[in-house]
Scaffold this motif. Structure first.
Motif, PDB file in Angstrom:
ATOM      1  N   CYS A  75      24.186  69.411   9.820  1.00 22.25           N
ATOM      2  CA  CYS A  75      25.600  69.277  10.721  1.00 22.25           C
ATOM      3  C   CYS A  75      25.259  68.188  11.662  1.00 22.25           C
ATOM      4  O   CYS A  75      25.053  68.689  12.962  1.00 22.25           O
ATOM      5  N   HIS A 121      21.215  76.825  -5.995  1.00 22.63           N
ATOM      6  CA  HIS A 121      20.666  77.028  -4.761  1.00 22.63           C
ATOM      7  C   HIS A 121      20.072  75.561  -4.126  1.00 22.63           C
ATOM      8  O   HIS A 121      19.616  75.661  -3.103  1.00 22.63           O
ATOM      9  N   TYR A 163      23.883  69.830   1.473  1.00 22.56           N
ATOM     10  CA  TYR A 163      25.219  69.204   2.001  1.00 22.56           C
ATOM     11  C   TYR A 163      24.996  68.781   3.408  1.00 22.56           C
ATOM     12  O   TYR A 163      24.337  69.177   4.064  1.00 22.56           O
ATOM     13  N   MET A 220      20.254  76.541  -1.161  1.00 20.46           N
ATOM     14  CA  MET A 220      21.278  75.427  -0.450  1.00 20.46           C
ATOM     15  C   MET A 220      20.749  75.179   1.112  1.00 20.46           C
ATOM     16  O   MET A 220      20.749  76.017   1.822  1.00 20.46           O
ATOM     17  N   LYS A 221      20.939  73.764   1.163  1.00 20.12           N
ATOM     18  CA  LYS A 221      20.800  73.366   2.552  1.00 20.12           C
ATOM     19  C   LYS A 221      22.178  72.669   3.272  1.00 20.12           C
ATOM     20  O   LYS A 221      22.662  72.108   2.565  1.00 20.12           O
ATOM     21  N   VAL A 222      22.020  72.781   4.722  1.00 19.09           N
ATOM     22  CA  VAL A 222      23.287  72.081   5.188  1.00 19.09           C
ATOM     23  C   VAL A 222      22.911  71.505   6.366  1.00 19.09           C
ATOM     24  O   VAL A 222      22.074  72.193   7.216  1.00 19.09           O
TER      25      VAL A 222
END
Ligand SMILES: Cc1cc2nc3c(=O)[nH]c(=O)nc-3n(C[C@H](O)[C@H](O)[C@H](O)COP(=O)(O)OP(=O)(O)OC[C@H]3O[C@@H](n4cnc5c(N)ncnc54)[C@H](O)[C@@H]3O)c2cc1C
Ligand code: FES
Ligand code: FES
Lengths: 274, 156
Positions: free
Chosen positions: A5, A40, A44, A1-3
């Motif tokens: 911001c 995974h 987001y 999983m990558k985020v």
């Protein structure tokens, strides 16, 4: 999983174009947390740092809700309470305070659930959705936003940046929700109704594959105004406009019957008024 | 399937904290397992029960539904920050039995006490509707919150 911001809308849009899922209040997305994190590969893009998506603004024509506006933001705004009681009625039916403090109106729209409670109130007020993508900005009427079950006109590179609600004088508005209990319950049968100089709006949720306007009901209401239509006409129009399903929460028969009776009694409260 | 950790800073119970978190971490887990604050409980993990309620920038939220990366730069308060004296009116009214819901109930109750002007528009029942209790039957909780609000107004 990558985020990611991002701090600017342009960065957020470029991530969205790459397939990142936008996160606003996370009350829909994180409710499925164990399932989501098992995958995974998901990415987001967090919208919560984007100041340009915040705030409630007024112009002569519109109330503008920035895409990060929560239910609570509107519930505690005295001007929204005074001018748009329909929005407040709907907001108070969404979850409970812990959800109202985080959940956004735009997230409710983008999530695309046919049971959404914020969407019918906005749609009955002829709200429009402002979308911004790599090729610029466009504004889509909310009643033309959905193309099918959880399908929308939003492009892969587009984000909702604001919701525009026209300012009109309403002679009548009402919001109804039937569920197993008032708080934290998914709607079995619901609708929002509004009347202004632009005519009647009737919008149903949990009664078809999308939240939708009811053109036949609106037509008979306009025709019989200021009296409510006869009950058989109302039922006939509702059956043209709606296609409820039987599922784990309710049956099509129950939904049809309760919708018709509740709409009739709601309209009766209007005519009972001086 | 590498997980890049994220470095975030926020205010926790009045103190600045800086920690590394995994992208998929929920605030509930960060509080309990990284920061050792086990007051917030997991009842349902999907926003229904309120046992995980904390205050984010002064508003009650379900920490099971808050991605930890979203609290960067923000103010988080947990039940550990509150005075144990808050429990007295709840005890007196029979609002506590097994205690699983109690930290969340107390967080919601404290917020109502600090914003008692809301009670002109909202009932205690409406504001507490996001806190489920399997034991007490709710009347005790509502009375406890009424008593808490009244004691605050008496003290003011
Ligand atoms: C316990 C509980 C009770 C609930 N009760 C109700 C209820 O009574 N009625 C109801 O209608 N809903 C209810 N919900 C659902 C949810 O709270 C609402 O739909 C809420 O409005 C979602 O907003 P959000 O900001 O949290 O969305 P998120 O979870 O952040 O996002 C939802 C979806 O919208 C997309 N999205 C968000 N913002 C944007 C944007 N600006 N542009 C493009 N896409 C975007 C996301 O990618 C995602 O697909 C409930 C949820 C829970 C957990
Ligand atoms: S554990 Fe968060 S609401 Fe139940
Ligand atoms: S005291 Fe047991 S759940 Fe509330």
């Amino acid at each position: 999983m990558k985020v990611a911001c991002p701090t600017t809308l342009a960065e957020a849009i470029s991530h969205k174009a790459l397939g990142f899922t936008p996160v606003a209040g996370a009350t829909d997305l994180w409710a499925h947390w164990p399932v989501r994190t098992a995958n995974h590969d998901l990415s987001y893009v967090d919208l919560s740092g984007l100041h340009e998506l915040r705030g409630i603004a007024w112009s002569a024509e519109h109330l503008t809700l920035g895409a990060l506006t929560t239910y609570w933001d509107t519930m505690q705004d005295s001007r929204v309470n005074a001018e748009f009681p329909l929005l407040i009625a709907a907001a108070r039916y969404v979850g409970a305070i812990q959800i109202q403090s985080r959940g956004t109106w735009a997230g409710n729209i983008a999530n695309g659930s046919p049971a959404a409670d914020g969407v019918p109130a906005l749609m009955a007020l002829d709200a429009r959705v402002r979308l911004v993508g790599s090729n610029g900005e466009r504004t889509v009427p909310l009643d033309r936003f959905y193309t099918g079950y959880r399908a929308t006109v939003m492009g892969v590179d587009e984000l909702i940046t604001a919701i525009l609600v026209p300012r009109r004088t309403y002679s009548f508005t009402a919001f109804e929700k039937v569920g197993p209990r008032r708080a934290q319950a998914i709607t079995k049968v619901g609708f929002a109704v509004a009347h202004s100089a632009d005519g009647w709006r009737v919008v149903a949720n949990s009664m078809a594959a999308t939240v939708r306007r009811c053109p036949s009901l609106e037509a008979i209401l306009n025709a019989s105004h200021p009296n409510p239509p006869a009950e058989p006409d109302l039922r006939a129009a509702a059956s043209k406009d709606l296609a409820p399903i039987s599922d784990i929460r309710s049956t099509a028969e129950y939904r049809t019957e309760v919708f018709a009776r509740l709409l009739r009694s709601t309209l009766a409260t209007m005519t009972a008024r001086p | 399937m590498s997980h890049d950790t994220m470095h975030i800073a926020f205010t926790l119970n009045g103190k600045a904290v800086e920690i590394d978190v995994l992208p998929h971490e929920r605030l509930l887990d960060t509080l309990r397992y990284t920061l050792g604050l086990t007051g917030a409980k997991e009842g349902c993990g999907e926003g229904e029960c309120g046992a995980c309620t904390v205050h984010l920038d002064g508003l009650p939220v379900n920490s099971c539904l808050v991605p930890t990366f979203q609290v960067r730069g923000r103010d988080v308060r947990t039940v550990e920050h509150l005075s144990p004296a808050l429990l007295a009116p709840l005890h007196e009214c029979g609002a506590t039995q097994c205690g699983a819901c109690t930290p969340g109930v107390v967080m919601a109750a404290a917020w109502i006490r600090d914003n008692s002007h809301l009670l002109s528009r909202f009932s205690i029942r409406e504001l507490m509707a996001g806190n489920l209790c399997r034991c007490t039957g709710y009347d005790g909780i509502v009375h406890g919150v009424e008593r808490l609000v009244a004691s605050e107004q008496g003290a003011a």
